[in-house]
Design a protein around this motif. Structure first.
Motif, PDB file in Angstrom:
ATOM      1  N   PHE A  63      32.746  25.136  78.633  1.00 12.29           N
ATOM      2  CA  PHE A  63      31.493  25.258  79.378  1.00 12.29           C
ATOM      3  C   PHE A  63      31.127  26.692  79.700  1.00 12.29           C
ATOM      4  CE2 PHE A  63      33.127  21.017  80.010  1.00 12.29           C
ATOM      5  CZ  PHE A  63      32.037  20.285  79.568  1.00 12.29           C
ATOM      6  N   ASP A 109      42.042  28.382  85.713  1.00 17.14           N
ATOM      7  CA  ASP A 109      42.847  28.315  86.940  1.00 17.14           C
ATOM      8  C   ASP A 109      42.441  29.327  88.003  1.00 17.14           C
ATOM      9  OD1 ASP A 109      44.240  26.309  85.750  1.00 17.14           O
ATOM     10  OD2 ASP A 109      46.004  27.512  85.249  1.00 17.14           O
ATOM     11  N   ARG A 126      44.177  19.950  80.199  1.00 20.85           N
ATOM     12  CA  ARG A 126      43.042  20.756  80.642  1.00 20.85           C
ATOM     13  C   ARG A 126      41.972  19.859  81.236  1.00 20.85           C
ATOM     14  NH1 ARG A 126      38.786  21.246  76.343  1.00 20.85           N
ATOM     15  NH2 ARG A 126      37.314  22.774  77.131  1.00 20.85           N
ATOM     16  N   TRP A 132      38.068  19.848  83.669  1.00 20.20           N
ATOM     17  CA  TRP A 132      36.957  20.606  84.207  1.00 20.20           C
ATOM     18  C   TRP A 132      36.174  19.686  85.140  1.00 20.20           C
ATOM     19  CZ3 TRP A 132      37.505  19.135  79.114  1.00 20.20           C
ATOM     20  CH2 TRP A 132      36.629  18.154  78.650  1.00 20.20           C
ATOM     21  N   GLY A 141      28.689  19.762  82.170  1.00 14.48           N
ATOM     22  CA  GLY A 141      29.871  20.457  82.702  1.00 14.48           C
ATOM     23  C   GLY A 141      29.445  21.413  83.807  1.00 14.48           C
ATOM     24  N   GLY A 197      34.909  27.007  85.811  1.00 13.40           N
ATOM     25  CA  GLY A 197      35.847  27.206  84.712  1.00 13.40           C
ATOM     26  C   GLY A 197      36.682  25.956  84.509  1.00 13.40           C
ATOM     27  N   GLU A 198      37.851  26.125  83.888  1.00 13.79           N
ATOM     28  CA  GLU A 198      38.698  24.962  83.668  1.00 13.79           C
ATOM     29  C   GLU A 198      40.085  25.179  84.235  1.00 13.79           C
ATOM     30  OE1 GLU A 198      39.806  25.458  79.073  1.00 13.79           O
ATOM     31  OE2 GLU A 198      37.693  25.001  79.426  1.00 13.79           O
ATOM     32  N   PHE A 199      40.839  24.086  84.281  1.00 12.08           N
ATOM     33  CA  PHE A 199      42.131  24.131  84.957  1.00 12.08           C
ATOM     34  C   PHE A 199      43.197  23.545  84.047  1.00 12.08           C
ATOM     35  CE2 PHE A 199      38.664  24.156  87.875  1.00 12.08           C
ATOM     36  CZ  PHE A 199      38.996  25.215  88.697  1.00 12.08           C
TER      37      PHE A 199
END
Lengths: 90, 437, 444
Positions: free
Chosen positions: A50, A57, C68, C70, C258, C263-265
């Motif tokens: 995205f 993180d 992962r 989001w 999204g 961001g993503e984790f």
């Protein structure tokens, strides 16, 4: 684009459109989406993200803090007895 | 100093570059302005929209806070297309800025006021914001240097969102050195914007690009005067010792649709909050059903182009269309990033003209259809979609109007672009309109 | 009957999910900031503690955890939703395909995800024309949503699931006791083929009522040869009935995208590195397996207190488990308020050990334990009669309990609870449980 579709989109987006607007936007969107159909030729691609850069993180510690006085925010919103006034629910 | 303030007022009154200006200049501070979608304590932030009339955020955007912290005075907010929706700054509820070289023509958009202020006021630094080309475009039409940093380089805290995965805060000014100095001030991680926390530290100094790539696909459909100006500029770059190679980037044709789909999908969610209840234009007709209440405020508050983009974006993420448009565009963005990466293996930067034509007259713009307007962004959209840093510098004058050249580098390599832009100033002399106060 | 639940619990954090505003109670619109009010220019940043708590829950429920994840924007317009979109998880929940063992039955868990709570609306004005007064203190409060498979077979079971789950999650991650206000549930219920969704039920008691009503309604329809319509219904707390939700609300198109601001984790590794606390029911299971004690006893121990169970395990190192059980559920739990002081534990261990080895007799051992707790034995003896009276008085006053007990022996818990409370720890839980059982059996 069918009239029904543009009317539904406008309703979902909470916009009132006049008949003239309805027709004009439907034509514009038709033009735009037709030219965008070139995307169908693009390879499907295996992954998507995205953001254009990896953002991974990034987390905030669980420390309560308020750096802006909530009274100033309340004043902007025009509250009544501390509550933000809103429209009818039904 | 009083001359500078006079120029600010001149830019405001004669060129409608500002929506609001400070009452005077403070001693010992440098002057900077901010596009009206950047929040600053003490100023309204209306982002060119009537729906935000009255919104006075009680906080500073991080970039503005940092500029103030380094000794700057915010002297005004600059005019813009509503929420950044435009290429010519004609979609503004608070005045359409007029080109410093010709008041009959556009400043470009959406940071049009910033472009005009940067051009008209020597030593001025104008903070702009780019989503799809809103810094490069005005820099090109107003004949100034415009840097759009890598996505995530400058915190977006305090920026009124257009497309959160695309918006970037950048700078416009007459000279690359001024841009470079203040870029360093604003860059860096900010816990209030997680996407700014992924960046590597800025290097001490950039590396001068030595090999430039010119994508064949980008040279189609250019105005002949822009094409020949650009060819001449390439000659000058070679003269500076750079290699220039033609390359092919076949995926560029997907950039414009993917950009407009992602940008409007995100925008249509960002703009959902404007409903008359909490900030900006507020309504008191509480006896209405909430759907009618919200719909009424939104229908009156948003301008024509904002409505068009809300409709387009809402459509692209609706059940049944979402994978064909929204999800596909996300995949296309990855594809384009890979295509840029491939070019950057052998080259340091990609060079193109910034805009396919010089600034058009307002009457010409009035005759353009929405799709034609979107098409004007064809050269600025690819680096914006992929989050690549880019810089636009003047490279020629055609009938007294500036032509812009745009250089794109890989993520995080803004300093390389600034090196090139500084060196460019030694081989090409910029012109600015004479102003008599 | 098939019931599936979507449960929303507030996670135990001090600050909100995406901003630093406090989660503690406050006057209306005091715990607010530009982020949780959706002010233009603000943006979210994720609370680490909330993510970790959510991941602990996903792991505890034995969910499959992706590497992962989001967040997504769910767009809909309502006065309590400041941005008119909710940040939630759509395609990528924290966990999927887990399970929870409810009294020996495996209940499937479809997904576990995080989301922000909207504000709270106070309805003001004449019925049917109420306008919204909104308090955004709750806006941005971190919630975990847990979705079960339709594996539950009765409203009582649905309630029991939440009860037990909350007990477990409280000790797992400090989840607060979910009173009537804080637990919010959407339930799917089908008696025949078609399922009906009952949305937004607040509180456990309401949930059980809503489900009972809905089960009844569907059964009647089917018995009359009519069809159940697949739809969304709401529970009317005043009238205690479910009513069809207006069509308008069901046709909303959320247009998920999204969330690019977060961001993503990479949760896979984060989840693997979390140390999970042993929950009461899991501990009970382990006690049964390691010490061969009965399941009921094990549950009684762990539900009384974690530290009492610690002492039990400590005693098991020195004496046979059955001796450890009889002392911990007996005189020790009866005086736990004093004996939980760990400084007294070595003495307790020595007394129980001496007793077990025959160095002293049971009466002497009990005397020593009680004196350690500062109780005179005469009082305890006198208490014996008092216990019988407490029990029979309560049953006399509440004949419905006896009636319930005939159908369901669990009704004894009502009496046990009352007596434990009234006697303020004068008797051990074992004494009370046995006394109540005996008295009830006598009367049945």
């Amino acid at each position: 684009m069918e009239r029904e579709t543009i009317a539904r989109v406008a309703k979902v987006a909470r916009l009132n459109l006049t008949e003239e607007e309805m027709e004009r936007y439907a034509n514009d969107l038709d033009d735009i989406l037709n030219s965008f159909s070139v995307l169908d030729e693009a390879p499907a691609g295996e992954s998507y993200s995205f953001n254009p850069i990896p953002v991974i993180d990034v987390l905030r510690e669980d420390e309560p803090a308020q750096d802006i006085d909530p009274q100033a925010l309340k004043a902007q919103m025009g509250t009544y007895e501390g509550y933000v006034r809103g429209p009818r629910l039904s | 100093m009083s001359d500078t303030y006079g120029l600010i007022r001149y830019a405001q009154t004669k060129h409608l570059a500002f929506t609001e200006v400070a009452e005077g200049l403070e001693d010992g501070k440098f002057h900077f302005s901010a596009k009206d979608n950047l929040c600053a304590d003490g100023f309204q932030a209306r982002a060119g929209s009537a729906v935000l009339d009255g919104y006075s955020p009680p906080f500073d955007a991080t970039c503005i806070g940092r500029m103030k912290g380094s000794g700057g005075q915010l002297v005004g907010k600059t005019t813009m297309d509503e929420f950044g929706f435009g290429t010519f700054s004609t979609n503004s509820a608070h005045g359409v800025p007029l080109n410093p070289f010709d008041r009959e023509r556009s400043c470009g958009g959406s940071s049009g006021g910033a472009g005009a202020a940067a051009c008209l006021i020597p030593g001025h630094i104008a903070l702009g914001v780019s989503t799809g080309g809103s810094i490069s475009g005005p820099a090109s039409f107003c004949g100034v240097v415009g840097l759009t940093p890598t996505y995530g380089r400058v915190s977006r805290y305090g920026l009124i969102d257009y497309g959160n995965s695309l918006d970037k805060v950048g700078l416009l000014s007459r000279s690359a050195s001024l841009v470079a100095r203040h870029f360093r001030t604003m860059a860096g991680p900010d816990p209030k914007d997680p996407t700014s926390c992924a960046q590597p530290a800025l290097a001490g100094k950039g590396r001068m690009p030595s090999s430039l790539a010119v994508p064949r696909e980008a040279l189609q459909n250019l105005d002949p005067s822009v094409r020949s100006s650009f060819q001449e500029a390439l000659g000058k770059l070679k003269g500076m010792g750079m290699e220039v190679h033609e390359v092919s980037m076949g995926s560029l044709r997907f950039a414009l649709p993917a950009y407009y789909i992602l940008a409007t999908s995100e925008a249509s969610t960002n703009l959902a909050r404007y409903c008359g209840m909490r900030f900006g234009r507020r309504e008191e007709k509480f006896d209405q059903h909430f759907n009618d209440f919200f719909t009424g405020v939104r229908s009156e508050g948003f301008g024509d182009e904002a409505k068009r983009r809300i409709l387009l974006g809402t459509f692209c993420r609706m059940v049944g269309f979402r994978s064909r448009y929204y999800l596909k565009s996300l995949a296309v963005r990855q594809l384009l990033i890979e295509e840029y990466r491939k070019v950057f293996r052998d080259h340091d930067a990609v060079v193109t003209p910034t805009m396919p034509f010089v600034s058009p007259r307002f009457e010409e713009i009035g005759r353009m259809k929405p799709l034609e307007m979107y098409g004007a962004d064809v050269l600025t959209v690819p680096p914006n979609l992929t989050g690549m840093p880019h810089i636009s510098v003047p490279c020629a004058y055609v009938a007294g109007l500036p032509v812009g050249m745009q250089m794109v580098a890989d993520h995080w390599k803004e300093l390389d672009l600034l090196e090139a832009a500084s060196a460019w100033e030694n081989v090409f002399e910029y012109r600015f309109p004479e102003v008599s106060l | 009957m098939k019931i599936g639940l979507e449960m929303h619990f507030q996670l135990p954090t001090r600050s909100k999910l995406f901003c630093s505003c406090p989660t503690a109670p406050a006057e209306p619109n005091h715990n607010v900031c530009p982020v949780c009010l959706g002010y233009p220019g603000s943006r979210p940043a994720l609370n680490r503690k909330a993510l970790e708590a959510g991941l602990s829950i996903a792991r505890f429920l034995d969910c499959k955890i992706e590497e992962r994840v989001w967040f997504s924007r769910k767009t809909y317009f309502y006065p309590d939703l400041p941005k008119n979109f909710q940040i939630t998880q759509y395609e990528s929940p924290l966990g999927t395909d887990g399970h929870f063992d409810l009294n020996g039955r495996r209940i499937g868990i479809w997904r576990v995800h995080l989301e922000e709570d909207p504000g709270r609306i106070k309805r003001v004005g004449r019925s049917g024309e109420e306008i919204a007064f909104v308090d955004y203190n709750r806006s941005g409060i971190p919630l975990v949503e847990i979705v079960t498979a339709p594996d539950l077979t009765s409203p009582e079971e649905a309630r029991a699931l939440i009860d037990q789950l909350v007990t477990e999650l409280r000790s797992l991650c400090g989840l607060e006791a979910q009173d009537e206000q804080t637990v919010r549930v959407d339930a799917n219920l089908s008696v025949g083929e078609e399922r009906v969704e009952v949305k937004n039920v607040q509180g456990l008691r309401n949930l059980e009522k809503a489900l009972r009503f809905e089960a009844n309604r569907q059964s009647k329809l089917l018995a009359a040869g009519k069809k159940v319509v697949r739809e969304t219904r709401r529970f009317d707390e005043e009238r205690k009935v479910t009513t069809s939700a207006r069509e308008k609300e069901t046709e909303e198109d959320y247009g998920y995208i999204g969330e690019p601001d977060l961001g993503e984790f990479r949760i896979g590794e984060m989840a693997r590195n979390l140390e999970l606390k042993e929950t009461p029911l899991a501990r009970a299971k382990r006690l049964v397996a390691s010490f061969g004690i009965g399941e009921a006893t094990a549950k009684q121990l762990v539900l009384t207190s974690h530290s009492l169970t610690d002492l039990f395990e400590e005693l098991c190192l020195h004496v046979p488990p059955e001796r450890a059980v009889s002392w911990t559920t007996g005189p020790i739990s009866g005086n736990w308020a004093v004996l939980q002081d760990q400084a007294k534990w070595p003495d307790i261990v020595r007394i129980v050990k001496d007793d077990s080895e025959g160095l002293i007799n049971d009466t002497e051992a009990k005397r020593r334990i009680l004196s350690l707790a500062g109780v005179q034995q005469e009082a305890a003896v006198e208490g014996g009669d008092g216990l019988g009276k407490l029990i029979s008085d309560f049953i006399d006053e509440h004949p419905e309990v006896l009636a319930d007990y005939r159908k369901n022996p669990k009704a004894a818990n009502t009496v046990i609870g009352h007596v434990m409370k009234e006697s303020k720890g004068r008797y051990s839980s074992r004494e009370v449980v046995e006394g109540v059982r005996k008295e009830l059996e006598k009367r049945v």
